[in-house]
Design an enzyme around this catalytic site. Structure first.
Site, PDB file in Angstrom:
ATOM      1  N   LYS A 281     -51.705   3.022  26.806  1.00 16.28           N
ATOM      2  CA  LYS A 281     -51.311   2.507  25.489  1.00 16.28           C
ATOM      3  C   LYS A 281     -52.552   2.383  24.599  1.00 16.28           C
ATOM      4  O   LYS A 281     -52.548   2.773  23.445  1.00 16.28           O
ATOM      5  CB  LYS A 281     -50.614   1.146  25.620  1.00 16.28           C
ATOM      6  CG  LYS A 281     -49.260   1.213  26.306  1.00 16.28           C
ATOM      7  CD  LYS A 281     -48.276   2.048  25.498  1.00 16.28           C
ATOM      8  CE  LYS A 281     -46.951   2.216  26.201  1.00 16.28           C
ATOM      9  NZ  LYS A 281     -46.092   3.216  25.570  1.00 16.28           N
TER      10      LYS A 281
ATOM     11  N   TYR B  70     -51.545   1.843  33.153  1.00 20.25           N
ATOM     12  CA  TYR B  70     -50.500   1.809  32.115  1.00 20.25           C
ATOM     13  C   TYR B  70     -51.065   1.253  30.816  1.00 20.25           C
ATOM     14  O   TYR B  70     -50.899   1.841  29.741  1.00 20.25           O
ATOM     15  CB  TYR B  70     -49.304   0.968  32.588  1.00 20.25           C
ATOM     16  CG  TYR B  70     -48.365   0.610  31.457  1.00 20.25           C
ATOM     17  CD1 TYR B  70     -47.547   1.582  30.882  1.00 20.25           C
ATOM     18  CD2 TYR B  70     -48.317  -0.687  30.930  1.00 20.25           C
ATOM     19  CE1 TYR B  70     -46.696   1.268  29.817  1.00 20.25           C
ATOM     20  CE2 TYR B  70     -47.476  -1.007  29.877  1.00 20.25           C
ATOM     21  CZ  TYR B  70     -46.671  -0.032  29.317  1.00 20.25           C
ATOM     22  OH  TYR B  70     -45.850  -0.345  28.260  1.00 20.25           O
TER      23      TYR B  70
ATOM     24  N   SER C  39     -48.070  -1.930  23.095  1.00 21.42           N
ATOM     25  CA  SER C  39     -47.749  -3.109  23.895  1.00 21.42           C
ATOM     26  C   SER C  39     -48.814  -4.176  23.707  1.00 21.42           C
ATOM     27  O   SER C  39     -49.996  -3.871  23.455  1.00 21.42           O
ATOM     28  CB  SER C  39     -47.707  -2.682  25.364  1.00 21.42           C
ATOM     29  OG  SER C  39     -47.712  -3.810  26.201  1.00 21.42           O
TER      30      SER C  39
END
Ligand code: NAD
Ligand code: UD1
Length: 337
Positions: free
Chosen positions: A152, A148, A123
């Site tokens: 990643k 989050y 992302s």
């Protein structure tokens, strides 16, 4: 055969369509924590072929071992993961555990079965907030503002280290910008649970009458109209990038990172106006305070994906909104009916 983890979800189901259309056989592993198996019936309606499906948790090594034993897997696209930024702040352990275990278990089982090619859903959130725009693949990463984002970032580190240790591995990290829209058939699309966190699904629920109005998070940014600017990409374009990435992975070794966006920034009000055009209604909105952690402007430099993968996004904002609206009107309650 291609293993697609998280293939019942928003981006995964669109990727299944493009993979099947490109002639690949697909097996999906998904535990359905944030999706419905119905999406795979819809993939069959679109392509004439339903992917094989195994309901399992990617963190379950035994179950994954059985999948790799049963199917002749050449390559893997790894979408499975939890993705709600706010929830990750409330439940960091669940996010670190689910997203990092899934990446590591997958790599262990791939190694055991001699599978070398992987495409991973990363992302734009891995980029730190102090970069110049547009973001290139060598822009600074880290300083993530939520768990989050760290999952990643950390998954990327794991994949890079594995490629250093094993010269046979080929891993492609795709850093998505803002995926929106839906398949043109209106049969698959994004089906967020509860109140949507992201702009486009929120706007589409206002348009359909499920929510009163949109709150614009700040109109005092240093942008053309004061609202936040992002790089929205049609989910079908994004899905097609995965077919190119799989082809690239099978002909190369090592770890490569690609931005997947359009290279064009659009403001919150650009989205509101494009959506109004698509649905033929006014989208009521009020201006509220800025959302914590938001940047004014984020968009991609897309040259590397263009040169190396031959990827270029085709669809414009108008098309993203039109396809989102078709999905929303054909499925006012998502897959939940
Ligand atoms: P999604 O929630 O629709 O899809 C993820 C799928 O993974 C769901 O079907 C869910 O049930 C499944 N899943 C989660 N944990 C699992 C596990 N342990 N085992 C098996 N299945 C599991 O989300 P999406 O928007 O399609 O995103 C796909 C991937 O792309 C995610 O990794 C996400 O973090 C990443 N990504 C998404 C965006 C975005 O804006 N949608 C942006 C950047 C990156
Ligand atoms: C979000 C995620 C990010 C993820 C990215 C890609 C957050 C904090 N970040 O970022 O980790 O990689 O999606 O999908 O969720 N907006 C409003 N009102 C709303 C919702 C959003 O004004 O109700 C604005 C935001 O302030 C922003 C823009 O719309 O300027 C886009 O927001 P959003 O869709 O959440 O995407 P990102 O902020 O890019």
């Amino acid at each position: 055969m291609i293993l697609v983890t998280g293939g019942a979800g928003f981006i995964g189901s669109h990727a299944c369509v493009e993979l099947i259309n490109a002639g690949y056989d697909v097996v999906v592993v998904d535990n359905l924590v944030n999706s419905h198996e119905k999406s795979l019936d819809r993939v069959r309606q679109i392509t004439g072929k339903r992917p094989e499906f195994v309901k399992a948790d990617v963190c379950d090594e035994k179950a994954m071992d059985a999948v790799f034993s049963k199917y002749d897997i050449d390559s893997v696209i790894h979408f499975a993961g939890l993705k709600a930024v706010g929830e990750s702040v409330q439940k960091p352990l669940e996010y670190f555990s689910n997203n990092l275990d899934a990446s590591m278990v997958l790599c262990k089982v791939m190694r055991k079965h001699g599978v070398h090619n992987l495409v991973f859903s990363s992302s734009a959130t891995v980029y730190s907030g102090d970069n110049e725009m547009p973001l290139t693949e060598s822009s600074k990463t880290g300083n993530c503002t939520n768990p989050y984002g760290w999952t990643k970032y950390m998954s990327e580190q794991i994949f890079k280290a594995l490629c250093v240790a094993d010269p046979d591995l080929s891993i492609v990290l795709l850093r998505y910008f803002n995926p929106v829209g839906a398949h043109e058939s209106g049969l698959i699309g994004e089906d967020p649970q509860g109140i949507p966190n992201n702009l486009m699904p929120y706007v589409s629920q206002v348009a359909i009458g499920r929510r009163d109005h949109l709150t614009v998070f700040g109109d005092d940014y240093d942008t053309t109209d004061g609202t936040g600017v992002r790089d929205y990409i049609h989910v079908v374009d994004l899905a097609k990038a995965h077919v190119l990435a799989i082809q690239y992975a099978s002909g190369h070794k090592g770890c490569e990172v690609f931005n997947i966006g359009t290279g064009k920034g659009s403001s919150v009000l650009d989205i509101v106006h494009a959506y109004e055009k698509a649905c033929g209604k006014k989208i009521p909105y009020v201006v509220g305070p800025r959302r914590a952690g938001d940047l004014a402007t984020v968009y991609a430099d897309t040259q590397k994906a263009n040169k190396v993968l031959g990827f270029k996004a085709q669809y414009d904002l108008e098309r993203m909104c039109a396809d989102s609206w078709r999905w929303q009107t054909m499925n006012p309650n998502g897959f939940g009916d």
